[in-house]
Design a protein around this motif. Structure first.
Motif, PDB file in Angstrom:
ATOM      1  N   ILE A 179      39.923  36.053  35.346  1.00  0.00           N
ATOM      2  CA  ILE A 179      40.270  36.216  36.759  1.00  0.00           C
ATOM      3  C   ILE A 179      39.636  37.487  37.322  1.00  0.00           C
ATOM      4  O   ILE A 179      39.078  37.479  38.418  1.00  0.00           O
ATOM      5  CB  ILE A 179      41.797  36.244  36.948  1.00  0.00           C
ATOM      6  N   ARG A 180      39.717  38.572  36.562  1.00  0.00           N
ATOM      7  CA  ARG A 180      39.129  39.827  37.024  1.00  0.00           C
ATOM      8  C   ARG A 180      37.619  39.671  37.230  1.00  0.00           C
ATOM      9  O   ARG A 180      37.057  40.133  38.235  1.00  0.00           O
ATOM     10  CB  ARG A 180      39.411  40.955  36.035  1.00  0.00           C
ATOM     11  N   LYS A 181      36.959  39.028  36.277  1.00  0.00           N
ATOM     12  CA  LYS A 181      35.512  38.832  36.383  1.00  0.00           C
ATOM     13  C   LYS A 181      35.174  37.951  37.575  1.00  0.00           C
ATOM     14  O   LYS A 181      34.234  38.236  38.331  1.00  0.00           O
ATOM     15  CB  LYS A 181      34.980  38.211  35.099  1.00  0.00           C
ATOM     16  N   SER A 182      35.931  36.874  37.774  1.00  0.00           N
ATOM     17  CA  SER A 182      35.683  35.960  38.892  1.00  0.00           C
ATOM     18  C   SER A 182      35.908  36.655  40.227  1.00  0.00           C
ATOM     19  O   SER A 182      35.169  36.435  41.190  1.00  0.00           O
ATOM     20  CB  SER A 182      36.603  34.734  38.790  1.00  0.00           C
ATOM     21  N   CYS A 183      36.913  37.521  40.289  1.00  0.00           N
ATOM     22  CA  CYS A 183      37.214  38.245  41.527  1.00  0.00           C
ATOM     23  C   CYS A 183      36.102  39.225  41.887  1.00  0.00           C
ATOM     24  O   CYS A 183      36.006  39.659  43.042  1.00  0.00           O
ATOM     25  CB  CYS A 183      38.538  38.991  41.398  1.00  0.00           C
ATOM     26  N   GLY A 184      35.265  39.564  40.915  1.00  0.00           N
ATOM     27  CA  GLY A 184      34.156  40.450  41.193  1.00  0.00           C
ATOM     28  C   GLY A 184      33.156  39.863  42.169  1.00  0.00           C
ATOM     29  O   GLY A 184      32.355  40.594  42.756  1.00  0.00           O
ATOM     30  N   ALA A 185      33.201  38.545  42.360  1.00  0.00           N
ATOM     31  CA  ALA A 185      32.281  37.883  43.289  1.00  0.00           C
ATOM     32  C   ALA A 185      32.840  37.833  44.707  1.00  0.00           C
ATOM     33  O   ALA A 185      32.174  37.330  45.615  1.00  0.00           O
ATOM     34  CB  ALA A 185      31.986  36.468  42.810  1.00  0.00           C
ATOM     35  N   THR A 186      34.042  38.361  44.921  1.00  0.00           N
ATOM     36  CA  THR A 186      34.659  38.329  46.245  1.00  0.00           C
ATOM     37  C   THR A 186      34.424  39.644  46.974  1.00  0.00           C
ATOM     38  O   THR A 186      34.025  40.647  46.379  1.00  0.00           O
ATOM     39  CB  THR A 186      36.180  38.088  46.140  1.00  0.00           C
ATOM     40  N   LEU A 187      34.709  39.653  48.275  1.00  0.00           N
ATOM     41  CA  LEU A 187      34.547  40.873  49.065  1.00  0.00           C
ATOM     42  C   LEU A 187      35.676  41.873  48.829  1.00  0.00           C
ATOM     43  O   LEU A 187      35.512  43.070  49.068  1.00  0.00           O
ATOM     44  CB  LEU A 187      34.483  40.526  50.556  1.00  0.00           C
ATOM     45  N   TYR A 188      36.799  41.387  48.356  1.00  0.00           N
ATOM     46  CA  TYR A 188      37.965  42.242  48.141  1.00  0.00           C
ATOM     47  C   TYR A 188      38.495  42.012  46.727  1.00  0.00           C
ATOM     48  O   TYR A 188      39.565  41.411  46.539  1.00  0.00           O
ATOM     49  CB  TYR A 188      39.045  41.947  49.191  1.00  0.00           C
ATOM     50  N   PRO A 189      37.757  42.475  45.715  1.00  0.00           N
ATOM     51  CA  PRO A 189      38.087  42.164  44.320  1.00  0.00           C
ATOM     52  C   PRO A 189      39.455  42.670  43.860  1.00  0.00           C
ATOM     53  O   PRO A 189      40.142  41.986  43.098  1.00  0.00           O
ATOM     54  CB  PRO A 189      36.946  42.814  43.524  1.00  0.00           C
ATOM     55  N   ASP A 190      39.856  43.857  44.320  1.00  0.00           N
ATOM     56  CA  ASP A 190      41.150  44.392  43.899  1.00  0.00           C
ATOM     57  C   ASP A 190      42.292  43.538  44.434  1.00  0.00           C
ATOM     58  O   ASP A 190      43.255  43.227  43.711  1.00  0.00           O
ATOM     59  CB  ASP A 190      41.317  45.842  44.367  1.00  0.00           C
ATOM     60  N   LEU A 191      42.202  43.163  45.702  1.00  0.00           N
ATOM     61  CA  LEU A 191      43.217  42.297  46.299  1.00  0.00           C
ATOM     62  C   LEU A 191      43.206  40.929  45.623  1.00  0.00           C
ATOM     63  O   LEU A 191      44.262  40.336  45.369  1.00  0.00           O
ATOM     64  CB  LEU A 191      42.954  42.137  47.798  1.00  0.00           C
ATOM     65  N   CYS A 192      42.029  40.453  45.325  1.00  0.00           N
ATOM     66  CA  CYS A 192      41.884  39.163  44.645  1.00  0.00           C
ATOM     67  C   CYS A 192      42.610  39.186  43.313  1.00  0.00           C
ATOM     68  O   CYS A 192      43.430  38.307  43.010  1.00  0.00           O
ATOM     69  CB  CYS A 192      40.395  38.853  44.449  1.00  0.00           C
ATOM     70  N   TYR A 193      42.330  40.191  42.515  1.00  0.00           N
ATOM     71  CA  TYR A 193      42.924  40.259  41.180  1.00  0.00           C
ATOM     72  C   TYR A 193      44.443  40.447  41.257  1.00  0.00           C
ATOM     73  O   TYR A 193      45.195  39.781  40.543  1.00  0.00           O
ATOM     74  CB  TYR A 193      42.299  41.396  40.378  1.00  0.00           C
ATOM     75  N   SER A 194      44.897  41.349  42.131  1.00  0.00           N
ATOM     76  CA  SER A 194      46.339  41.617  42.212  1.00  0.00           C
ATOM     77  C   SER A 194      47.117  40.391  42.689  1.00  0.00           C
ATOM     78  O   SER A 194      48.267  40.186  42.294  1.00  0.00           O
ATOM     79  CB  SER A 194      46.608  42.802  43.141  1.00  0.00           C
ATOM     80  N   SER A 195      46.499  39.554  43.515  1.00  0.00           N
ATOM     81  CA  SER A 195      47.201  38.385  44.054  1.00  0.00           C
ATOM     82  C   SER A 195      47.121  37.164  43.140  1.00  0.00           C
ATOM     83  O   SER A 195      47.935  36.245  43.257  1.00  0.00           O
ATOM     84  CB  SER A 195      46.647  38.020  45.431  1.00  0.00           C
ATOM     85  N   LEU A 196      46.161  37.149  42.218  1.00  0.00           N
ATOM     86  CA  LEU A 196      45.960  35.966  41.378  1.00  0.00           C
ATOM     87  C   LEU A 196      46.264  36.172  39.908  1.00  0.00           C
ATOM     88  O   LEU A 196      46.468  35.194  39.182  1.00  0.00           O
ATOM     89  CB  LEU A 196      44.515  35.463  41.525  1.00  0.00           C
ATOM     90  N   SER A 197      46.287  37.413  39.438  1.00  0.00           N
ATOM     91  CA  SER A 197      46.485  37.652  38.010  1.00  0.00           C
ATOM     92  C   SER A 197      47.831  37.141  37.513  1.00  0.00           C
ATOM     93  O   SER A 197      47.968  36.783  36.341  1.00  0.00           O
ATOM     94  CB  SER A 197      46.346  39.149  37.699  1.00  0.00           C
TER      95      SER A 197
END
Length: 211
Positions: free
Chosen positions: A42-60
């Motif tokens: 999930i962390r690696k995949s979120c790296g492709a988004t514009l807001y990776p920290d928000l992505c990871y915190s909301s999906l982990s």
């Protein structure tokens, strides 16, 4: 009972708990390893988004459901985006009613328009979620379905941006600031979901994403 027999019985009693509990401990370690791989994915995949920290915190927190499956990750991200958009639409509905009583006309008009565009965004994200839940195997059909999802998520993001654009000519004030800040945050979730949908679509197959 002889001394040797008593000693043998004592050894059996001492070793039995160790034998009994050894298997669950191994299973737990295996589960921890799976969760660690999923959160890393999930962390690696979120790296492709514009807001990776928000992505990871909301999906982990959904790692057990996502595992290392890009299709599942896209579905979860769209689901989270839909939840945020729905909450925002409900909030705007309340603000819109309040704006009808004593608010500056331009503020009231901007809030009404924002509620309308956010409602459209909710419908578009909901359509994306429904399409992702009913993907049909087959490369050609998969590409068509994912194109629909990408189009709807892009439209939803555009509608959310349009909502804040409508406040450009509105004088600064608490309502404008509050609404624009909230909508901008919701748009970040939608943007992240779109990025993960694009990543899944680029694979060109449903094999890794079927429920």
């Amino acid at each position: 009972m002889t001394a040797n027999q008593r000693l043998f019985s004592l050894l059996i009693l001492i070793s039995s708990p160790i034998l009994f509990y050894s298997q669950p401990i191994l299973a737990l370690n295996s589960s921890d390893s799976i969760d660690a791989n999923a959160t890393s994915f999930i962390r690696k995949s979120c790296g492709a988004t514009l807001y990776p920290d928000l992505c990871y915190s909301s999906l982990s927190g959904y790692s057990s459901a996502v595992q290392e499956n890009p299709g599942q990750l896209a579905r979860v991200a769209v689901g989270v985006s839909l939840s945020k958009a729905r909450s925002m639409a409900a909030y705007l509905s309340n603000v819109s009613r309040q704006a009808d009583y004593g608010a500056e006309p331009r503020v009231a008009s901007a809030v009404h328009d924002c509620f309308s565009t956010m409602s459209d965004a909710v419908d578009q994200i909901r359509g994306s979620q429904k399409q992702l839940r009913h993907l049909v195997p087959g490369a050609a059909l998969f590409r068509l379905q994912m194109s629909n999802v990408q189009t709807w998520m892009s439209a939803a993001l555009t509608n959310e941006d349009t909502c804040t654009d409508g406040f450009e000519d509105v004088p600064d004030g608490p309502t404008k600031t509050d609404v624009c800040d909230r909508v901008s945050r919701v748009a970040k979730f939608t943007s992240n979901a779109l990025a993960l949908v694009n990543n899944y679509a680029s694979e060109g197959t449903t094999s890794s994403g079927n429920p």
